[in-house]
Design an enzyme around this catalytic site. Structure first.
Site, short mmCIF file in Angstrom:
data_model
loop_
_atom_site.label_atom_id
_atom_site.label_comp_id
_atom_site.label_asym_id
_atom_site.label_seq_id
_atom_site.Cartn_x
_atom_site.Cartn_y
_atom_site.Cartn_z
N LYS A 19 0.83 -1.22 0.00
CA LYS A 19 0.00 0.00 0.00
C LYS A 19 0.86 1.26 0.00
O LYS A 19 0.54 2.24 -0.67
CB LYS A 19 -0.92 -0.04 1.23
N ARG A 93 -11.58 2.64 8.83
CA ARG A 93 -11.35 1.23 9.15
C ARG A 93 -12.61 0.54 9.65
O ARG A 93 -12.61 -0.66 9.88
CB ARG A 93 -10.26 1.10 10.20
N ARG A 127 10.96 -9.16 6.84
CA ARG A 127 11.28 -7.74 7.08
C ARG A 127 12.14 -7.57 8.33
O ARG A 127 11.88 -8.18 9.36
CB ARG A 127 9.99 -6.91 7.26
N ARG A 160 10.69 -6.72 14.13
CA ARG A 160 9.67 -6.22 15.06
C ARG A 160 8.74 -7.37 15.47
O ARG A 160 8.52 -8.30 14.71
CB ARG A 160 8.84 -5.12 14.38
N ARG A 171 -2.51 -10.51 12.76
CA ARG A 171 -2.76 -9.18 12.19
C ARG A 171 -3.60 -9.27 10.92
O ARG A 171 -4.52 -8.47 10.70
CB ARG A 171 -1.42 -8.49 11.86
#
Length: 223
Positions: A19, A93, A127, A160, A171
């Protein structure tokens, strides 16, 4: 490209869907202002505004920020852009947030990036982040020059908690449950356009062509 009338768009997509990259290309190609709800939220918390303090209280207590607070926050920033074309990222959202946005502004199109969860899971768990700057690397397609170290500072990179496999699965499921009603809301309003693929560079030409067509038809109507 110089737009002949105001054009407003919303971009949606799960974390890791590309995104941010697509948003940057849209704003560069079509001259829209990129408005990130996350940036607005962080700015208000850092500046200790009234709404920022209210949100920090919710976040610190592990609660969701109420729809009316989030809507007031974003719409306040949008009010100063009444004569601008923009791309809104990270909001709405929930359906009440979408309704609040519709009450205040006419949304021309909603771009939904539909990337398979397995692709996103692979992408996110690869990541690694330099925490002080937020620079993000991906061991598959954007690795650091020296494994495990930031290119600029040489400091260690970390994965992370958000990017561990179990957390990524949670998530993505949470995103799906939360946003499916919003997608359905925009689908029923006839403004949702979904782009499916596994790579941003494969999706982008379709987004670009769609926006060219959409903006051309807008200009034709104005003429």
């Amino acid at each position: 490209m110089v737009l002949q009338r105001i054009f407003r768009a919303v971009i949606m997509g799960p974390p890791g869907s590309g995104k941010g990259t697509v948003s940057a290309r849209i704003t560069k190609t079509f001259g829209l202002s990129h408005i990130s709800s996350g940036d607005i939220l962080r700015s208000n918390i850092n500046n200790k505004t009234e709404l920022g303090l209210l949100m920090k209280c919710c976040i610190d207590q592990g609660q969701l920020v109420p729809d009316d607070v989030m809507s007031r926050l974003i719409l306040r920033d949008l009010r100063v852009m009444d004569h601008s074309s923009w791309l809104l990222d990270g909001f709405p959202r929930t359906v009440p947030q979408a309704e609040a946005l519709d009450d205040a502004h006419s949304v021309d199109t909603v771009i939904n990036l539909n990337v398979p969860f397995q692709t996103i899971k692979q992408r996110l768990t690869s990541r690694w982040t330099h925490l002080p700057t937020g620079r993000v690397y991906n061991v598959d397609f954007n690795p650091p020059k020296v494994p495990g170290l930031d290119d600029e500072t040489g400091e260690p990179l970390v994965q992370r908690d958000d990017d561990t496999p179990d957390t990524v699965t949670l998530r993505l499921k949470a995103y799906e449950n939360q946003t499916e009603p919003v997608l359905e809301y925009y689908r029923s309003n006839g403004v949702l356009e979904t782009f499916t693929g596994t790579e941003t560079n494969m999706i982008w030409p379709h987004v670009e062509a769609f926006l060219h067509k959409k903006l051309f038809s807008v200009k034709q109507k104005v003429a």
